[in-house]
Scaffold this motif. Structure first.
Motif, PDB file in Angstrom:
ATOM      1  N   ASN A  47      -4.832 -22.617  30.962  1.00  0.00           N
ATOM      2  CA  ASN A  47      -4.861 -21.280  30.733  1.00  0.00           C
ATOM      3  C   ASN A  47      -4.330 -20.403  32.086  1.00  0.00           C
ATOM      4  O   ASN A  47      -3.838 -19.458  31.956  1.00  0.00           O
ATOM      5  CB  ASN A  47      -6.202 -20.871  30.669  1.00  0.00           C
ATOM      6  N   GLY A  48      -4.641 -21.220  33.136  1.00  0.00           N
ATOM      7  CA  GLY A  48      -4.109 -20.649  34.514  1.00  0.00           C
ATOM      8  C   GLY A  48      -2.474 -20.414  34.514  1.00  0.00           C
ATOM      9  O   GLY A  48      -2.045 -19.662  35.461  1.00  0.00           O
ATOM     10  N   LEU A  49      -2.064 -21.023  33.681  1.00  0.00           N
ATOM     11  CA  LEU A  49      -0.496 -21.109  33.817  1.00  0.00           C
ATOM     12  C   LEU A  49       0.119 -19.509  33.141  1.00  0.00           C
ATOM     13  O   LEU A  49       1.195 -19.209  33.496  1.00  0.00           O
ATOM     14  CB  LEU A  49       0.336 -22.132  32.877  1.00  0.00           C
ATOM     15  N   ARG A 100      -7.212  -6.989  30.838  1.00  0.00           N
ATOM     16  CA  ARG A 100      -7.563  -8.359  30.797  1.00  0.00           C
ATOM     17  C   ARG A 100      -7.574  -9.058  29.432  1.00  0.00           C
ATOM     18  O   ARG A 100      -8.218  -8.790  28.777  1.00  0.00           O
ATOM     19  CB  ARG A 100      -8.792  -8.688  31.545  1.00  0.00           C
ATOM     20  N   TRP A 101      -6.149  -9.651  29.305  1.00  0.00           N
ATOM     21  CA  TRP A 101      -6.102 -10.100  27.821  1.00  0.00           C
ATOM     22  C   TRP A 101      -7.043 -11.098  27.604  1.00  0.00           C
ATOM     23  O   TRP A 101      -7.313 -11.336  26.323  1.00  0.00           O
ATOM     24  CB  TRP A 101      -4.514 -10.566  27.728  1.00  0.00           C
ATOM     25  N   PHE A 102      -7.072 -12.179  28.423  1.00  0.00           N
ATOM     26  CA  PHE A 102      -8.171 -13.214  27.994  1.00  0.00           C
ATOM     27  C   PHE A 102      -9.060 -13.529  29.430  1.00  0.00           C
ATOM     28  O   PHE A 102      -8.504 -13.403  30.542  1.00  0.00           O
ATOM     29  CB  PHE A 102      -7.385 -14.428  27.278  1.00  0.00           C
ATOM     30  N   ASP A 103      -9.985 -14.548  29.224  1.00  0.00           N
ATOM     31  CA  ASP A 103     -10.650 -14.842  30.291  1.00  0.00           C
ATOM     32  C   ASP A 103     -10.293 -16.343  30.699  1.00  0.00           C
ATOM     33  O   ASP A 103     -10.666 -17.257  29.742  1.00  0.00           O
ATOM     34  CB  ASP A 103     -12.174 -14.920  29.950  1.00  0.00           C
ATOM     35  N   PRO A 104      -9.366 -17.011  31.605  1.00  0.00           N
ATOM     36  CA  PRO A 104      -8.996 -18.395  31.556  1.00  0.00           C
ATOM     37  C   PRO A 104      -9.994 -19.093  32.043  1.00  0.00           C
ATOM     38  O   PRO A 104      -9.652 -20.302  31.747  1.00  0.00           O
ATOM     39  CB  PRO A 104      -7.981 -18.331  32.902  1.00  0.00           C
ATOM     40  N   VAL A 157      -6.328 -39.063  16.516  1.00  0.00           N
ATOM     41  CA  VAL A 157      -6.259 -38.059  17.532  1.00  0.00           C
ATOM     42  C   VAL A 157      -7.194 -37.134  16.846  1.00  0.00           C
ATOM     43  O   VAL A 157      -7.550 -36.790  15.630  1.00  0.00           O
ATOM     44  CB  VAL A 157      -4.943 -37.299  17.526  1.00  0.00           C
ATOM     45  N   MET A 158      -7.719 -36.236  18.028  1.00  0.00           N
ATOM     46  CA  MET A 158      -8.821 -35.207  17.649  1.00  0.00           C
ATOM     47  C   MET A 158      -7.916 -33.896  18.036  1.00  0.00           C
ATOM     48  O   MET A 158      -7.444 -33.860  19.173  1.00  0.00           O
ATOM     49  CB  MET A 158      -9.881 -35.115  18.362  1.00  0.00           C
ATOM     50  N   TYR A 159      -7.817 -33.164  17.226  1.00  0.00           N
ATOM     51  CA  TYR A 159      -7.022 -31.847  17.552  1.00  0.00           C
ATOM     52  C   TYR A 159      -7.960 -31.095  18.326  1.00  0.00           C
ATOM     53  O   TYR A 159      -8.995 -30.272  17.754  1.00  0.00           O
ATOM     54  CB  TYR A 159      -6.578 -31.108  16.304  1.00  0.00           C
ATOM     55  N   ILE A 160      -7.616 -30.668  19.729  1.00  0.00           N
ATOM     56  CA  ILE A 160      -8.467 -29.531  20.472  1.00  0.00           C
ATOM     57  C   ILE A 160      -7.582 -28.930  21.083  1.00  0.00           C
ATOM     58  O   ILE A 160      -6.879 -29.410  22.060  1.00  0.00           O
ATOM     59  CB  ILE A 160      -9.465 -30.396  21.101  1.00  0.00           C
ATOM     60  N   PRO A 161      -7.456 -27.461  21.062  1.00  0.00           N
ATOM     61  CA  PRO A 161      -6.395 -26.715  21.794  1.00  0.00           C
ATOM     62  C   PRO A 161      -7.507 -26.101  23.150  1.00  0.00           C
ATOM     63  O   PRO A 161      -8.303 -26.198  23.373  1.00  0.00           O
ATOM     64  CB  PRO A 161      -6.242 -25.451  20.869  1.00  0.00           C
ATOM     65  N   ALA A 162      -6.345 -25.421  23.913  1.00  0.00           N
ATOM     66  CA  ALA A 162      -7.121 -24.100  24.727  1.00  0.00           C
ATOM     67  C   ALA A 162      -6.919 -22.967  23.996  1.00  0.00           C
ATOM     68  O   ALA A 162      -5.782 -22.536  23.680  1.00  0.00           O
ATOM     69  CB  ALA A 162      -6.052 -24.430  26.122  1.00  0.00           C
ATOM     70  N   ALA A 163      -8.124 -22.427  24.004  1.00  0.00           N
ATOM     71  CA  ALA A 163      -8.125 -20.998  23.268  1.00  0.00           C
ATOM     72  C   ALA A 163      -9.082 -20.208  24.030  1.00  0.00           C
ATOM     73  O   ALA A 163     -10.394 -20.311  23.697  1.00  0.00           O
ATOM     74  CB  ALA A 163      -8.720 -21.350  21.872  1.00  0.00           C
TER      75      ALA A 163
END
Length: 431
Positions: free
Chosen positions: A176-178, A187-191, A370-376
């Motif tokens: 997220n920090g990228l 502030r569009w999101f909380d990283p 695999v387990m699908y887990i995103p960064a959201a």
């Protein structure tokens, strides 16, 4: 339909449709004419703006081809230990930003990943999943050909333990920090905080023949051109300043409506991702991407060129995935690059705009699990979706982004709400 004005540039207003237009061909013709007029009013032609993007993308593709010729890995690979210690080098970060994808080595201990894999098998077998499985619930993953390959399972102990683990949170915060998450006073999101986005699992057994998945991307369909918020998100492409387009800018991406579709993701994801539960070699039907984050600008402007029919957006339409094809995007597909070999416990991540595919495989060697887990990250869109996720979690239902299969409602051994930790509670919007 309504209109918006952009006083900063005094350019012509764009029509927008905040819900799916009733007459899609008419709306496509209208938005294409309006986008061309807006770009022309900036003093540049569509062809000139597209050429800027094409040169930028071509330079990235040349870098990728040079890496291949030198025998270097196209995909960045970073150790979890370095992410956790804040020890990722500037050179690694630069490559990650340029490529927009990543393998995290040792994200979880191999033994932990293999135990999760075994736990999922126990969970589905003792609840009679195979006896009650009625076939693919959607046309997209139904095309892969194995029986089943994608399990519509969301609430196993393994999945929830991985989603709420501190090791997962470390990597999500890093990714997220990228992104640029603050701009224009917003502030569009909380990283630092991720929404707990539930997704399925894949278990592909040895000997499988799988048709794979074609090249596509997942951020939306026609809404990317037609809704007010997306027009603002891609503002630099449409106002004649493509040099300023930044694929890592989250402005306007985390609010606004989406057009419904069978593969729609209601959450904003900085990165899509999965965690390996088995070892997988690079030539065994694995994920490929076009590792050029800027390629989204090419996809967005390509339909405006004169060789594309007026009522066509290079094949993009509602209720289907966003395709990338040899017909319209041959330059981009030159860069299609598969992941390196991965081990159980590694994780794989790719920028949410990125073109990706899954290669076909015949007589697969070894498992492909695999387990699908995103960064959201937490944002208005993800907070809204979390309401339906909480209800699905408590009842064992399929989340609302997915087909209504609901296998787990009566299953024993589902993850218990009492076992949520602080990360899990925050990810569900409970704290």
């Amino acid at each position: 339909m309504s209109t918006i004005n952009d006083q900063r540039h005094a350019l012509p207003a764009l029509p927008n449709w905040q819900s799916t237009p009733e007459d899609l061909p008419k709306a496509i013709r209208e938005i294409k004419a309006a986008l061309r007029a807006r770009i022309a009013a900036s003093g540049r032609t569509v062809e000139e703006v597209f050429a800027v993007v094409e040169r930028r993308v071509a330079a990235r593709i040349a870098e990728i081809e040079a890496d291949r010729e030198r025998g270097e890995e196209v995909w960045p690979v970073i150790d979890y230990a370095d992410i956790a210690a804040g020890a990722v080098s500037p050179e690694q970060l630069d490559k990650l930003k340029r490529r927009g994808c990543l393998v995290v080595r040792g994200h979880f201990p191999r033994e932990q990943a293999r135990a999760w894999d075994a736990g999922i098998v126990d969970y589905v077998e003792r609840n009679g999943f195979f006896e009650n499985y009625t076939g693919p619930g959607d046309d997209f993953f139904g095309s892969v050909g194995s029986k089943p390959e994608i399990y519509p399972i969301y609430w196993s102990q393994a999945q929830m333990e991985a989603r709420q683990s501190e090791r997962m949170a470390d990597v999500q915060r890093f990714l997220n920090g990228l992104w640029r998450h603050e701009s224009d006073g917003a502030r569009w999101f909380d990283p630092e905080r991720d929404a707990l986005y539930p997704d399925r699992i894949r278990r592909r057994p040895p000997g499988t023949d799988s048709g794979g998945l074609g090249t596509h991307c997942d951020p939306g369909t026609l809404d990317l051109w037609m809704t007010r918020e997306n027009q603002r998100a891609f503002r630099h492409l449409f106002d004649g300043t493509p040099e300023q387009y930044d694929p890592w800018d989250a402005a306007f991406r985390t609010t606004g409506p989406q057009y419904p579709g069978t593969t729609m993701c209601s959450a904003f994801r900085t990165f899509q991702g999965w965690t390996a539960l088995s070892d997988m070699d690079h030539d065994q039907g694995v994920l490929h991407t076009v590792p050029v984050p800027e390629a989204m600008a090419y996809l967005m402007l390509r339909p405006l060129l004169p060789d594309v029919p007026e009522d066509d957006m290079c094949g993009v339409t509602t209720n289907q995935v966003f395709p990338a094809s040899e017909k319209w995007h041959p330059l981009l597909l030159k860069a299609l690059s598969g992941i390196p070999d991965v081990k159980a416990g590694d994780s794989v991540w790719w920028h949410c705009d990125m073109i990706h595919s899954v290669a076909p495989v015949t007589d697969q060697k070894g498992w492909g699990n695999v387990m699908y887990i995103p960064a959201a990250p937490w944002c208005p869109r993800n907070e809204q979706y979390a309401k339906s996720v909480r209800d699905a979690f408590l009842t064992g239902s399929s989340p609302s982004d997915f087909p209504e299969e609901h296998y787990e409602r009566s299953w024993s051994g589902r993850f218990d709400p009492a076992d949520l930790n602080e990360t899990g509670r925050r990810g569900l919007g409970l704290d």
